[in-house]
Enzyme design. Structure first.
Site: not given
Ligand code: FAD
Length: 282
Positions: A8, A10, A101, A208, A258
């Protein structure tokens, strides 16, 4: 590895009309690879509510399965109910249920404390209508006190009604295998899809990773550092490392992959080709 390995992809919802237009092209190019579904992130505290819905709607209109992310921090039960109604209306069958968050400056955490409460709420509201994905952290969620507590929280979330999980990205396959082993020993048997982050820029990745708790192993760091600004070498090394890790994950029993696309086609297309996931002509 073969074409039967499920995967999959994103996306995140772009902030500008140009970004939205570009994403339509990205979507069409990646659709050719045959992903099982495309998930679309949801900004903390509902900041991308309409944009997530728009991207998801267009994915559905293009005849693909879409999975909106839905985070509950700062939300009310009524707002979640409204989301579910909108998703039902456009034929959504899968939701990635998260805590999220709290954005800085937003004081009210809302009516839900943890993703497990959101999962339980969605089950109460809509029974088995939606297939629920939840997040998993093989290298431990950054706010968790330790691995064991995070694992217990994950098990609670699954028992609340999650069907499947997608992990935070990692570059250490052993962390994934260890996490899956512990989850199985705790009596949980849902699929746990490894989240795969292709590497285009080492400096961005390093920044990140710091905030989301993903470790870049020392040998990878030192190699990237040695490339300096040589973007071609960074890309090639990143592809080699990620391809080898995906092969190991699948050989070790991962139920699929993913891909975090960052709304780009190049690296995902190349990875799928290297892994033998893409149709011949893709
Ligand atoms: P939870 O499962 O609720 O866990 C959060 C923390 O609380 C953990 O430290 C956990 O150990 C602890 N905890 C959980 N339950 C309990 C309990 N009962 N008692 C004590 N402690 C507990 N963020 C976005 O804003 N938008 C997105 O679209 C998005 N998509 C993501 C997709 C994936 C696949 C992943 C892995 C992350 C995503 N995130 C997204 C990031 C995510 O929102 C953050 O990591 C967030 O901090 C935690 O969300 P969660 O659903 O994992 O929370």
């Amino acid at each position: 590895m073969n074409k039967k390995t499920r995967f999959s992809i994103e996306f995140f919802p772009p902030a500008t009309p140009e970004g939205v237009e570009k994403l339509r092209g990205v979507r069409d190019q990646l659709a050719v690879l045959g992903p099982e579904f495309i998930s679309v992130t949801y900004g903390a505290g509902g900041s991308t509510r309409d944009r997530t819905l728009q991207v998801v709607r267009e994915i559905r209109e293009a005849g693909l399965d879409a999975a909106p992310h839905l985070s509950c921090i700062g939300a009310t039960a009524q707002s979640i109910r409204e989301h579910l109604a909108q998703y039902r209306e456009i034929g959504i069958k899968r939701i990635v249920a998260l805590r999220g968050d709290l954005p800085s400056g937003m004081a009210d955490p809302g009516e839900f404390r943890y993703a497990s409460e959101l999962v339980a709420f969605i089950r109460r509201e809509s029974g088995d209508e939606f297939f629920l994905e939840v997040a998993a952290y093989p290298e431990v969620h950054p706010q968790a006190r330790n691995f064991q507590r995070d694992l217990a929280a994950f098990v609670t979330k699954v028992r609340a009604g999650a069907n499947s999980a997608i992990t935070q990205y990692f570059y250490n396959a052993d962390a994934y295998f260890h996490f899956v082993d512990c989850v199985r020993k705790a009596g949980v048997d849902i699929p746990i899809l490894p989240g795969i982050m292709p590497i285009s820029s080492y400096s961005k990745l390093a920044r990140f990773s710091e905030s989301c708790g993903a470790e870049i192993p020392q040998w990878m760091r030192r190699t990237f550092e040695g490339f300096g600004d040589d973007v071609d070498s960074i890309r090639e090394f990143g592809l080699d490392v990620v391809t080898a890790m995906c092969e190991r994950l699948i050989a070790g029993g991962a139920p699929g992959l993913h891909f975090y696309s960052l709304n780009q086609t190049g690296l995902i297309t190349e990875l799928c080709a290297r892994l033998g996931l893409a149709p011949e002509k893709a």
